[in-house]
Motif scaffolding. Sequence first.
Motif, PDB file in Angstrom:
ATOM      1  N   SER A 160       0.636  -1.313   0.071  1.00 22.71           N
ATOM      2  CA  SER A 160       0.006   0.002  -0.031  1.00 22.71           C
ATOM      3  C   SER A 160       0.885   1.424  -0.117  1.00 22.71           C
ATOM      4  CB  SER A 160      -1.064   0.054   1.391  1.00 22.71           C
ATOM      5  OG  SER A 160      -1.979  -1.009   1.113  1.00 22.71           O
ATOM      6  N   ARG A 161       2.053   1.303  -0.356  1.00 17.44           N
ATOM      7  CA  ARG A 161       2.758   2.301  -0.582  1.00 17.44           C
ATOM      8  C   ARG A 161       2.600   2.991  -2.063  1.00 17.44           C
ATOM      9  NH1 ARG A 161       8.365  -0.895   1.106  1.00 17.44           N
ATOM     10  NH2 ARG A 161       7.566  -2.084  -0.969  1.00 17.44           N
ATOM     11  N   GLU A 162       2.454   4.339  -2.159  1.00 18.50           N
ATOM     12  CA  GLU A 162       1.958   5.107  -3.268  1.00 18.50           C
ATOM     13  C   GLU A 162       3.323   5.314  -3.871  1.00 18.50           C
ATOM     14  OE1 GLU A 162      -1.108   7.444  -3.167  1.00 18.50           O
ATOM     15  OE2 GLU A 162      -2.713   6.023  -2.209  1.00 18.50           O
ATOM     16  N   THR A 163       3.457   5.747  -5.122  1.00 21.18           N
ATOM     17  CA  THR A 163       4.443   6.504  -5.977  1.00 21.18           C
ATOM     18  C   THR A 163       3.703   6.834  -7.046  1.00 21.18           C
ATOM     19  OG1 THR A 163       5.062   4.378  -7.106  1.00 21.18           O
ATOM     20  CG2 THR A 163       6.496   4.942  -5.123  1.00 21.18           C
ATOM     21  N   GLU A 164       4.479   8.150  -7.478  1.00 19.67           N
ATOM     22  CA  GLU A 164       3.944   8.776  -8.748  1.00 19.67           C
ATOM     23  C   GLU A 164       4.955   8.400  -9.791  1.00 19.67           C
ATOM     24  OE1 GLU A 164       3.880  13.081  -9.978  1.00 19.67           O
ATOM     25  OE2 GLU A 164       2.017  12.686  -8.621  1.00 19.67           O
ATOM     26  N   ARG A 165       4.311   7.972 -10.952  1.00 15.90           N
ATOM     27  CA  ARG A 165       5.049   7.429 -12.213  1.00 15.90           C
ATOM     28  C   ARG A 165       4.741   8.170 -13.412  1.00 15.90           C
ATOM     29  NH1 ARG A 165       7.138   2.189 -10.906  1.00 15.90           N
ATOM     30  NH2 ARG A 165       6.894   1.990  -8.455  1.00 15.90           N
ATOM     31  N   THR A 166       5.530   8.456 -14.192  1.00 17.67           N
ATOM     32  CA  THR A 166       5.060   9.082 -15.744  1.00 17.67           C
ATOM     33  C   THR A 166       5.366   7.852 -16.609  1.00 17.67           C
ATOM     34  OG1 THR A 166       5.399  11.289 -15.312  1.00 17.67           O
ATOM     35  CG2 THR A 166       5.447  10.508 -17.517  1.00 17.67           C
ATOM     36  N   ILE A 167       4.404   7.150 -17.217  1.00 15.27           N
ATOM     37  CA  ILE A 167       4.776   5.988 -17.995  1.00 15.27           C
ATOM     38  C   ILE A 167       4.496   6.137 -19.635  1.00 15.27           C
ATOM     39  CG2 ILE A 167       4.585   4.645 -15.894  1.00 15.27           C
ATOM     40  CD1 ILE A 167       1.432   4.145 -17.140  1.00 15.27           C
ATOM     41  N   TRP A 168       5.166   5.273 -20.309  1.00 16.77           N
ATOM     42  CA  TRP A 168       4.820   5.184 -21.562  1.00 16.77           C
ATOM     43  C   TRP A 168       3.997   4.012 -21.835  1.00 16.77           C
ATOM     44  CZ3 TRP A 168      10.413   6.026 -24.088  1.00 16.77           C
ATOM     45  CH2 TRP A 168      10.880   7.041 -23.440  1.00 16.77           C
ATOM     46  N   PRO A 169       2.684   4.077 -21.748  1.00 14.50           N
ATOM     47  CA  PRO A 169       1.797   2.856 -21.827  1.00 14.50           C
ATOM     48  C   PRO A 169       1.914   1.892 -23.116  1.00 14.50           C
ATOM     49  CG  PRO A 169       0.496   4.931 -22.513  1.00 14.50           C
ATOM     50  CD  PRO A 169       1.682   5.074 -22.058  1.00 14.50           C
ATOM     51  N   THR A 170       2.112   0.816 -23.036  1.00 12.30           N
ATOM     52  CA  THR A 170       2.412  -0.055 -24.127  1.00 12.30           C
ATOM     53  C   THR A 170       1.442  -1.190 -24.793  1.00 12.30           C
ATOM     54  OG1 THR A 170       4.953  -0.011 -23.182  1.00 12.30           O
ATOM     55  CG2 THR A 170       4.568  -1.487 -25.018  1.00 12.30           C
ATOM     56  N   ILE A 171       1.001  -2.034 -23.767  1.00 15.67           N
ATOM     57  CA  ILE A 171       0.089  -2.970 -23.868  1.00 15.67           C
ATOM     58  C   ILE A 171      -0.793  -3.415 -22.828  1.00 15.67           C
ATOM     59  CG2 ILE A 171       1.625  -4.781 -23.572  1.00 15.67           C
ATOM     60  CD1 ILE A 171       0.314  -6.281 -26.125  1.00 15.67           C
ATOM     61  N   ILE A 172      -1.980  -3.609 -23.063  1.00 15.25           N
ATOM     62  CA  ILE A 172      -2.881  -4.117 -21.898  1.00 15.25           C
ATOM     63  C   ILE A 172      -2.869  -5.829 -21.954  1.00 15.25           C
ATOM     64  CG2 ILE A 172      -5.135  -3.909 -20.973  1.00 15.25           C
ATOM     65  CD1 ILE A 172      -5.436  -1.328 -22.124  1.00 15.25           C
ATOM     66  N   GLY A 173      -2.594  -6.052 -20.856  1.00 16.44           N
ATOM     67  CA  GLY A 173      -2.697  -7.841 -20.654  1.00 16.44           C
ATOM     68  C   GLY A 173      -3.913  -8.266 -19.790  1.00 16.44           C
ATOM     69  N   TYR A 174      -4.210  -9.218 -19.883  1.00 15.12           N
ATOM     70  CA  TYR A 174      -5.453  -9.795 -19.111  1.00 15.12           C
ATOM     71  C   TYR A 174      -4.983 -11.094 -18.230  1.00 15.12           C
ATOM     72  CZ  TYR A 174      -8.361  -6.613 -21.632  1.00 15.12           C
ATOM     73  OH  TYR A 174      -8.792  -5.346 -22.207  1.00 15.12           O
ATOM     74  N   ALA A 175      -5.079 -10.953 -16.911  1.00  9.76           N
ATOM     75  CA  ALA A 175      -5.217 -12.170 -16.075  1.00  9.76           C
ATOM     76  C   ALA A 175      -6.302 -12.725 -15.736  1.00  9.76           C
ATOM     77  CB  ALA A 175      -4.248 -11.593 -14.865  1.00  9.76           C
ATOM     78  N   GLU A 176      -6.808 -13.789 -14.738  1.00  5.56           N
ATOM     79  CA  GLU A 176      -7.914 -13.938 -14.715  1.00  5.56           C
ATOM     80  C   GLU A 176      -8.736 -13.154 -14.164  1.00  5.56           C
ATOM     81  OE1 GLU A 176     -10.678 -17.183 -14.311  1.00  5.56           O
ATOM     82  OE2 GLU A 176      -8.825 -17.077 -15.412  1.00  5.56           O
ATOM     83  N   THR A 177      -8.369 -12.283 -12.871  1.00  5.51           N
ATOM     84  CA  THR A 177      -9.333 -11.359 -12.473  1.00  5.51           C
ATOM     85  C   THR A 177      -8.988  -9.971 -12.373  1.00  5.51           C
ATOM     86  OG1 THR A 177      -8.329 -11.706 -10.251  1.00  5.51           O
ATOM     87  CG2 THR A 177     -10.319 -13.134 -10.843  1.00  5.51           C
ATOM     88  N   VAL A 178      -7.777  -9.707 -12.992  1.00 10.97           N
ATOM     89  CA  VAL A 178      -7.178  -8.453 -12.940  1.00 10.97           C
ATOM     90  C   VAL A 178      -6.609  -8.114 -14.472  1.00 10.97           C
ATOM     91  CG1 VAL A 178      -6.790  -8.387 -10.618  1.00 10.97           C
ATOM     92  CG2 VAL A 178      -4.894  -8.972 -12.319  1.00 10.97           C
ATOM     93  N   ARG A 179      -6.682  -6.711 -14.742  1.00 13.04           N
ATOM     94  CA  ARG A 179      -5.953  -6.400 -15.722  1.00 13.04           C
ATOM     95  C   ARG A 179      -4.572  -5.704 -15.622  1.00 13.04           C
ATOM     96  NH1 ARG A 179     -11.121  -4.512 -16.493  1.00 13.04           N
ATOM     97  NH2 ARG A 179     -12.406  -5.439 -18.373  1.00 13.04           N
ATOM     98  N   LEU A 180      -3.437  -5.902 -16.459  1.00 13.65           N
ATOM     99  CA  LEU A 180      -2.065  -5.411 -16.260  1.00 13.65           C
ATOM    100  C   LEU A 180      -1.699  -4.313 -17.424  1.00 13.65           C
ATOM    101  CD1 LEU A 180      -0.444  -9.139 -15.624  1.00 13.65           C
ATOM    102  CD2 LEU A 180      -0.979  -7.286 -13.889  1.00 13.65           C
ATOM    103  N   LEU A 181      -1.264  -3.494 -17.222  1.00 11.40           N
ATOM    104  CA  LEU A 181      -0.630  -2.485 -18.039  1.00 11.40           C
ATOM    105  C   LEU A 181       0.949  -2.517 -18.218  1.00 11.40           C
ATOM    106  CD1 LEU A 181      -1.074   0.060 -20.043  1.00 11.40           C
ATOM    107  CD2 LEU A 181      -1.094   1.633 -17.940  1.00 11.40           C
ATOM    108  N   ALA A 182       1.204  -2.895 -19.286  1.00 10.66           N
ATOM    109  CA  ALA A 182       2.838  -2.783 -19.462  1.00 10.66           C
ATOM    110  C   ALA A 182       3.308  -1.463 -19.961  1.00 10.66           C
ATOM    111  CB  ALA A 182       3.011  -3.785 -20.390  1.00 10.66           C
ATOM    112  N   ALA A 183       4.204  -0.870 -19.455  1.00 16.30           N
ATOM    113  CA  ALA A 183       4.621   0.203 -19.738  1.00 16.30           C
ATOM    114  C   ALA A 183       6.186   0.530 -19.625  1.00 16.30           C
ATOM    115  CB  ALA A 183       3.770   1.359 -19.027  1.00 16.30           C
TER     116      ALA A 183
END
Length: 233
Positions: A160-183
């Motif tokens: 639950s530690r928060e960080t701020e990131r600037t990302i270059w979104p690349t592709i969205i992936g799908y796990a069983e119950t969550v989505r993943l953003l590769a960047a």
Amino acid sequence: MRRADRLFQIIQVLRRSRQPVTASQLAVELEVSQRSIYRDIADLIGQRVPIRGEAGIGYLLDRDFDMPPLMLTPDELEAAVLGAQWVAGRGDAVLARAARDLIAKIASAVPARLRPFISEPSIGVPKSRVMAADGLDITRTRSWIGSGRKIRIRYKDEQSRETERTIWPTIIGYAETVRLLAAWCELRQGFRHFRTDRIVSAEFLPEPSGCRPGELRARWQRFMESERGIGPP
């Protein structure tokens, strides 16, 4: 949405429905007024699109409405339907609706002898489990990926530690119950995979990423191959 696109979309909505669709339902889905729907329906009928029904009751599209047949094999049809079913159950709202429209469009377009491969496929997708809520707009994220622009996010890790990131979104992936953003993460100077349900907030920036979308995805693919130990002998 352009009016020509809306007219086509009305046909798609009616094509996928076996029950009369009211002007109110069409207005909600297409995000326009009922008055616009009434005008559009009248114009489609005037263009000899076989729509039956009336205001207050609902509209049906004649099942014999003709479209050029798709030259697909039974295996290709089942593959297309399987993929569309998966997306309809796991994609974001816009992709899920597009997947349902795709199945209806294919069913209407193929010759009658091939329709059982759509209505009675030999394979199916297991019922999807409930996906965790996304912390950012997935539809807009797909647009940002396509146009090669940056996103600023606040991300919460497992502790639950928060960080701020600037990302270059690349592709969205799908796990069983969550989505993943590769960047590509500017903070870590490397590719990272972010669970979208752990994204606390997101700001979609007009600033372009450091490379074109196709090049960025190729770099991510090389990164994944190196992580898996895949490479030339």
